[in-house]
Design a protein around this motif. Structure first.
Motif: not given
Lengths: 531, 531
Positions: A442, A444-449, A463-464
């Motif tokens: 988390t 390390r990312v803009g969006r976690l899917l 949205m990011n």
């Protein structure tokens, strides 16, 4: 030759560019590898200077123009794009090789006009400006227009991220700013056609002549000078890391905001439990995501993190076969094909095994065979930087860890990314593994899917489309999503002890629309404020 | 000597610093110009490195710790500061020369504990995180902790902007991050005493040992290395422009956010109509604002823009007499006195007339006579950059324009400032002049004030203590005000298709506090979301 060169749009006139050292350029048809006939100018600094000067004057004029007029322009522009769809799609097809249908005509063009309409609604509705009212202290604040915005669009979305029609354009205009668009050199004709529609809409709706301007290309030094010029308010850039970081360095030096969307490998981690449960289904999802649009999405899953298990072996075999069997799509340009081959070679030289694809560029069109690579987590951890080389296009790297802890160590080494995905079991059997992986991924990312591939960036207020450096230049901003994307191109202003009649409409006692959300004394509300 | 040197606080231990080339320093008592007895270390890189390593581990731990625990720490710390008020005030008085009462004990210390309590409430309440929920797309976003925050505090607020107790500290902690505080070299003992309280509170509330760390001073290169280190999340800096821009360049190169609050001349424009109506009253307000705290506020009115008129002449005479008659206060340090004399000399060399004050530094204390300068707008316009030299301290420059248009031309030349003030007639007779001046001034300031001097920065959610470059590094952020100041030290994260049980509490269907505002499907609400 000079008379045939296409014209730039500066200060309300389509006129001949002043050429940098007499230079021009042509785009290539990626389906034939042949140059397209239209010739475009490389502008000298004098063109940039003229555009900045006109934009600065337009920015001042725009501050006096009602938001409704800006909204009318955006809506009219959306209508005109739809009316010109056939011409636009044909031009974009010739310049990008992307499918006319559904991709260009059925998906991307409607997304583009939709974004413009959402921006139109947002500019009037005003939530984007985050109005805050503190009645006790007599202080009120909101976001306001910033000044001329330079937009550099990427190669991979000729409409939806186009510098004169896409998300950054819509956001910059919605915030009340003029835009100086720098066309992407791989689709200048598409950009020119869009700019014609934008300019016609601006004229029809009585906006300042320099609200929309277009330059096709400049020398690197002139681009850097433009984003750091005192007349520039901010810059939006989507594209390669090297060019983006050069612009960032220039903008930073003069204290100008620059919003970047750069490279990202978009890691997807899949647990053995998920693959045991539904390996074939996940393989399907992965194949669709990774090869769609020949893999040329900012959020393409370029790295898949797996953990040793029989189900993992089955998954690897399945996707290997399918990579080899699938026809290779056309890439956007010769430069993309060259860069893809080069990146694949870097990964292979680092020790990645080729499961599918020879990595060679075709000669009669822009294409490279679908490339699937594999390395062990142990290999990855010996040189994490090299193994995170982005191979933009139809390629992906599988990284196989011995166990969950080793997989976590891989995640701990990741640079900032736009997205990160976790596939786990759909029941609750996999929660410990999920927790461990998500905790590492988390930040390390803009969006976690979860259980979903990263391609497909919904235009949602939640949205990011952003993420930590080097995926972008700042971890707090998104390039997609209304209203959040708009406030990037704005300045925060407080009004302290300012009389009601002098306040911007968004901050006056009377709610300007009756429905604008304002944070009044610690609560969000849509009503008027007592005078 | 080494054994007497004060200890740094790293990873939960007060220990001897590793000295950079054996260097130490002492602060000066500005009321005597004598060095104070306590000796402080200049830390080598190894201290910075150890602090970053410990902070990175603490940042990870803090992500698992309930917000309530962080809030309890902040509240406990506020209590401890109040309990230790006498000791803290005495130390700050010795190091800064600011009055024990009301300034230090009656105003600044309560402001500081209040800020910490506001931050405590905000961290639990959660509005700062701007939760956005889009139920249709299944995407939810909010701001989250970013990582270790380096805070560099200024010389002029030993409590309220202290690197280990002030606004940046409170905001960084409230966002869930550990802080590495770099003391201001002019009040290291005050900072050490505060850090003792902070550390005791952190221990008492079970926070990670490295949640609060303190280094007093480093070499410039090590400071730059620290803010650009991969383990650093972001930096908050308040201080001089030159040091701030050096740190910014370093942070920018590695893509690390840095929030700066730099110099500002805080222009105040006063129309003839205002002076005709209430010149004596405005002179009173100006005198109070400009000489309070010996003029050492970030928002001190360093430039007053006037328009030729008999009422203007009266105003100039009045304030000239009062500047000369008022006793000169003590400045914060020898460096401030030197810098003030130097800046005044730059303005005089450029052609400004000395109305009051000889600009000379006293020798037995840190002080310069109250200095009032005057130039014409015509002079100003020949060299706007030089005439905007900030003279930090008890000095101000009057700029007299021939008419409204010339005054507007002066505003058009202003750099970015924290504040700008307009004084006009209190009836509606002055609206055209107001409109013209406000239109020119607003884009150049973070906060526009009417009929009110700029000093006094309320801790309001509507406050913008920020402004366009070079007043700060980005026009969209405020250093003061909760919740807005908190989100600077955070990253935006979207959760896409993530199960309710796995979402951060702020984004789960159930509203975590029952009162947190969340933007759900385009409307702010405090309720739960249907599952």
């Amino acid at each position: 030759m000079a008379t045939e060169t296409k014209q730039v749009l500066i200060n309300g006139s389509w006129r001949n560019a002043e050429l940098a050292d007499g230079k021009t350029f042509q785009a290539t048809n990626p389906n034939t590898n042949e140059p397209l006939p239209a010739v475009f100018p490389v502008s000298a600094w004098s063109d940039c200077d003229a555009a900045l000067e006109a934009a600065a004057a337009a920015a001042t004029e725009l501050r006096r123009i009602p938001r409704e007029k800006i909204a009318a322009f955006l809506k009219d522009y959306a209508d005109r794009i739809e009316a010109a769809a056939d011409t636009l799609v044909e031009a974009a097809f010739n310049e990008t090789g992307l499918a006319r249908s559904p991709r260009l005509g059925g998906v991307e063009l409607p997304r583009t006009s939709n974004q413009l309409r959402l921006a139109a609604a947002a500019t009037v509705q005003g939530d984007w400006a985050s109005a805050v009212i503190d009645t006790a202290s007599g202080i009120r604040s909101c976001f306001e227009s910033l000044g001329p915005i330079c937009v550099f669009g990427p190669n991979n979305f000729p409409f939806a991220f186009n510098s004169v029609a896409g998300g950054d354009f819509a956001a910059a205009i919605a915030a009340g700013n003029p835009v100086i668009a720098k066309a992407n050199s791989s689709h200048p004709e598409t950009t020119r056609l869009l700019a014609e529609q934008a300019f016609a809409a601006a004229q029809a709706n009585g906006l300042p002549a320099a609200t929309v301007q277009l330059i096709y290309r400049t020398g690197h030094a002139d681009g850097e000078r433009m984003v750091s010029d005192p007349r520039c308010g901010a810059t939006g850039y989507t594209g390669s890391r090297s060019a983006g970081l050069a612009l960032k360095a220039a903008a930073d030096r003069s204290g100008k905001p620059i919003y970047l969307e750069l490279s990202s490998v978009n890691p997807v981690a899949i647990t053995p439990a998920a693959l045991q449960q539904r390996g074939a289904e996940i393989a399907d999802e992965f194949m669709t995501s990774v090869l769609m649009g020949t893999g040329q999405f900012c959020t393409n899953p370029g790295m898949v993190l797996l953990i040793e298990d029989p189900a993992t072996e089955t998954f690897v075999s399945t996707v290997t076969e399918r990579f080899a069997a699938a026809p290779a799509g056309t890439l956007l340009s010769p430069a993309v094909a060259t860069s893809l081959s080069k990146s694949v070679q870097i990964l292979v030289d680092a020790g990645a095994e080729r499961l599918a694809g020879d990595g060679k560029a075709e000669t009669d069109r822009c294409a490279v065979s679908n490339t699937l690579l594999k390395c062990s987590a142990e290999q990855f951890l010996t040189d994490p930087e090299t193994f995170q080389t982005e191979a933009f296009g139809n390629a992906s790297l599988l990284v196989v860890a011995k166990d969950l802890d080793q997989a976590t160590s891989v995640l701990d080494q990741l640079e900032g990314n736009l997205t990160g995905c976790l596939y786990t079991a759909t029941d609750d059997s996999d929660e410990a593994a999920y927790d461990q992986l998500a905790f590492a991924l988390t930040p390390r990312v803009g969006r976690l899917l979860n259980d979903k591939m990263p391609t497909g960036v919904a235009v949602s207020p939640a949205m990011n489309h952003g993420g930590p450096f080097p995926a972008t230049g700042h971890p707090g901003f998104t390039a997609v999503g209304i209203p959040a994307a708009i406030s990037r191109f704005a300045k925060l202003t407080s009004y302290d002890n300012v009389r009601d009649s002098r306040l911007p409409a968004l901050l006056a006692n009377k709610n300007p629309t009756g429905s604008t959300w304002r944070y009044v004394d610690g609560n969000w509300q849509q009503g008027d404020v007592a005078g």
